[in-house]
Design a protein around this motif. Structure first.
Motif, PDB file in Angstrom:
ATOM      1  N   LYS A  47       0.813  -1.217   0.000  1.00 49.85           N
ATOM      2  CA  LYS A  47       0.000   0.000   0.000  1.00 49.85           C
ATOM      3  C   LYS A  47       0.848   1.271   0.000  1.00 49.85           C
ATOM      4  CE  LYS A  47      -3.922  -2.233   2.193  1.00 49.85           C
ATOM      5  NZ  LYS A  47      -4.854  -2.150   1.102  1.00 49.85           N
ATOM      6  N   SER A  48       2.161   1.138   0.210  1.00 55.84           N
ATOM      7  CA  SER A  48       3.079   2.273   0.124  1.00 55.84           C
ATOM      8  C   SER A  48       4.482   1.728  -0.111  1.00 55.84           C
ATOM      9  CB  SER A  48       3.033   3.119   1.400  1.00 55.84           C
ATOM     10  OG  SER A  48       3.577   2.411   2.483  1.00 55.84           O
ATOM     11  N   HIS A  50       8.973   2.843  -0.296  1.00 52.09           N
ATOM     12  CA  HIS A  50      10.038   3.796   0.012  1.00 52.09           C
ATOM     13  C   HIS A  50      11.203   3.525  -0.926  1.00 52.09           C
ATOM     14  CE1 HIS A  50      12.985   1.085   1.836  1.00 52.09           C
ATOM     15  NE2 HIS A  50      11.933   0.422   2.317  1.00 52.09           N
ATOM     16  N   THR A  81       9.510   8.467   0.528  1.00 48.36           N
ATOM     17  CA  THR A  81       8.424   7.530   0.787  1.00 48.36           C
ATOM     18  C   THR A  81       7.198   7.984   0.012  1.00 48.36           C
ATOM     19  OG1 THR A  81       7.692   8.733   2.741  1.00 48.36           O
ATOM     20  CG2 THR A  81       9.212   6.922   3.098  1.00 48.36           C
ATOM     21  N   SER A  82       6.371   7.030  -0.347  1.00 44.79           N
ATOM     22  CA  SER A  82       5.121   7.377  -1.031  1.00 44.79           C
ATOM     23  C   SER A  82       4.034   7.581   0.010  1.00 44.79           C
ATOM     24  CB  SER A  82       4.703   6.248  -1.976  1.00 44.79           C
ATOM     25  OG  SER A  82       4.190   5.152  -1.245  1.00 44.79           O
ATOM     26  N   SER A  83       2.944   8.120  -0.435  1.00 43.58           N
ATOM     27  CA  SER A  83       1.772   8.189   0.429  1.00 43.58           C
ATOM     28  C   SER A  83       1.184   6.782   0.559  1.00 43.58           C
ATOM     29  CB  SER A  83       0.738   9.149  -0.153  1.00 43.58           C
ATOM     30  OG  SER A  83       0.386   8.752  -1.461  1.00 43.58           O
ATOM     31  N   TYR A  84       0.336   6.591   1.538  1.00 39.30           N
ATOM     32  CA  TYR A  84      -0.364   5.329   1.771  1.00 39.30           C
ATOM     33  C   TYR A  84      -1.586   5.313   0.859  1.00 39.30           C
ATOM     34  CZ  TYR A  84      -2.853   1.700   4.408  1.00 39.30           C
ATOM     35  OH  TYR A  84      -3.514   0.570   4.791  1.00 39.30           O
TER      36      TYR A  84
END
Length: 117
Positions: A47-48, A50, A81-84
């Motif tokens: 779901k996310s 990095h 990091t990406s968003s969730y």
């Protein structure tokens, strides 16, 4: 395996690496110098993401269980990091600058094709 954009009827990636167990998901692209053109990594469940300790930027596509594109992130540099993405089932990591509108757009449906199809 290949990834095909069913919506646009074109091949997006000709070589697919799958990371589905703890170790392969943990390792991801760490230790690689680059991600070759026409190659991608599918991480699931996910779901996310990095990019800590990576040596190169990537593009990423978040998809649901039906391979529908939920979110696209371009040029994710190392150390980010990406968003969730709540509804995400998997993430496809691709070489940077792969994700142009002509290849993949939010809402597109993708297919995972076996080499022997």
């Amino acid at each position: 395996m290949q990834i095909k954009n069913k919506t646009k009827n074109l091949i997006v990636s000709k070589e697919v690496i799958i990371a589905k167990n703890f170790y392969s998901r943990l390792k991801g692209l760490l230790g690689k110098e680059n991600l070759p053109e026409n190659q991608c990594l599918i991480i699931y469940p996910c779901k996310s993401i990095h990019t800590f300790f990576m040596k190169f930027p990537i593009d990423a596509v978040f998809i649901d269980k039906n391979y529908k594109v939920l979110k696209i992130l371009k040029n994710i540099k190392p150390g980010k990091t990406s968003s969730y993405v709540k509804k995400s089932w998997a993430v496809i990591e691709m070489p940077v600058n792969t994700l142009v509108e002509s290849k993949i757009s939010t809402g597109d449906e993708l297919l995972l094709l076996s080499d022997n199809i």
